[in-house]
Scaffold this motif. Structure first.
Motif, PDB file in Angstrom:
ATOM      1  N   ARG A  54      -2.704  -4.375   4.028  1.00 47.51           N
ATOM      2  CA  ARG A  54      -4.137  -4.101   3.888  1.00 47.51           C
ATOM      3  C   ARG A  54      -4.839  -4.679   5.098  1.00 47.51           C
ATOM      4  NH1 ARG A  54      -8.588  -6.826   2.784  1.00 47.51           N
ATOM      5  NH2 ARG A  54     -10.330  -5.753   1.833  1.00 47.51           N
ATOM      6  N   ILE A  55      -5.620  -3.855   5.763  1.00 50.27           N
ATOM      7  CA  ILE A  55      -6.435  -4.290   6.894  1.00 50.27           C
ATOM      8  C   ILE A  55      -7.888  -4.234   6.456  1.00 50.27           C
ATOM      9  CG2 ILE A  55      -7.155  -3.767   9.256  1.00 50.27           C
ATOM     10  CD1 ILE A  55      -4.388  -2.522   9.689  1.00 50.27           C
ATOM     11  N   ALA A  56      -8.604  -5.339   6.637  1.00 51.17           N
ATOM     12  CA  ALA A  56     -10.008  -5.410   6.239  1.00 51.17           C
ATOM     13  C   ALA A  56     -10.848  -4.448   7.076  1.00 51.17           C
ATOM     14  CB  ALA A  56     -10.521  -6.838   6.407  1.00 51.17           C
ATOM     15  N   GLY A  57     -11.893  -3.930   6.485  1.00 49.51           N
ATOM     16  CA  GLY A  57     -12.779  -3.003   7.172  1.00 49.51           C
ATOM     17  C   GLY A  57     -13.349  -3.551   8.468  1.00 49.51           C
ATOM     18  N   GLN A  58     -13.602  -4.860   8.496  1.00 52.90           N
ATOM     19  CA  GLN A  58     -14.162  -5.464   9.713  1.00 52.90           C
ATOM     20  C   GLN A  58     -13.193  -5.383  10.889  1.00 52.90           C
ATOM     21  OE1 GLN A  58     -14.816  -9.292   7.969  1.00 52.90           O
ATOM     22  NE2 GLN A  58     -12.995 -10.179   8.897  1.00 52.90           N
TER      23      GLN A  58
END
Length: 126
Positions: A54-58
């Motif tokens: 999972r890669i954060a939106g930021q």
């Protein structure tokens, strides 16, 4: 919301991610190749080297994407304008096990109905 499902990606800078389902923080290396399996609620799930992360939106720029923008309430907004912004934001909140937002699942409406019914129910205490 634009669908990125199965879109190929190349990691464009080292980026922090979370291994799924272990929940362990990892650093994805520059040049890692994979694809997006899910883009929901502003974050991205990517498949790289047989693993999900999972890669954060930021950090969307690390895979060549744009971070989702937070909703804004215009100055002098009416109550209806505020409700619309809230509903739009709720549509970005997803069930963690299925790719359906809570508005489409009708959780928010059911919660509101239950709260209203409880508020207007006759008291059972003596």
């Amino acid at each position: 919301m634009h669908s990125y499902e199965n879109e190929p990606i190349v990691v464009q800078r080292e980026v922090k991610a979370v291994a799924i389902p272990a929940g362990v923080d990892v650093n994805l290396k520059l040049g890692s190749v994979g694809y997006i399996t899910q883009a929901l609620g502003g974050s991205f799930t990517v498949y790289i080297d047989g693993n999900l992360f999972r890669i954060a939106g930021q950090d969307a720029d690390a895979i060549g994407k744009t971070a989702a923008t937070a909703p804004e309430v215009p100055p002098g907004a009416s109550e209806e304008d505020i409700k619309n912004v809230v509903w739009q934001q709720l549509k970005t909140c997803y069930d963690p096990e299925i790719p359906v937002n809570i508005v489409d699942l009708d959780w928010s409406t059911n919660a509101r109905s239950a709260r209203t019914k409880m508020r207007h129910a006759p008291s059972t205490s003596k």
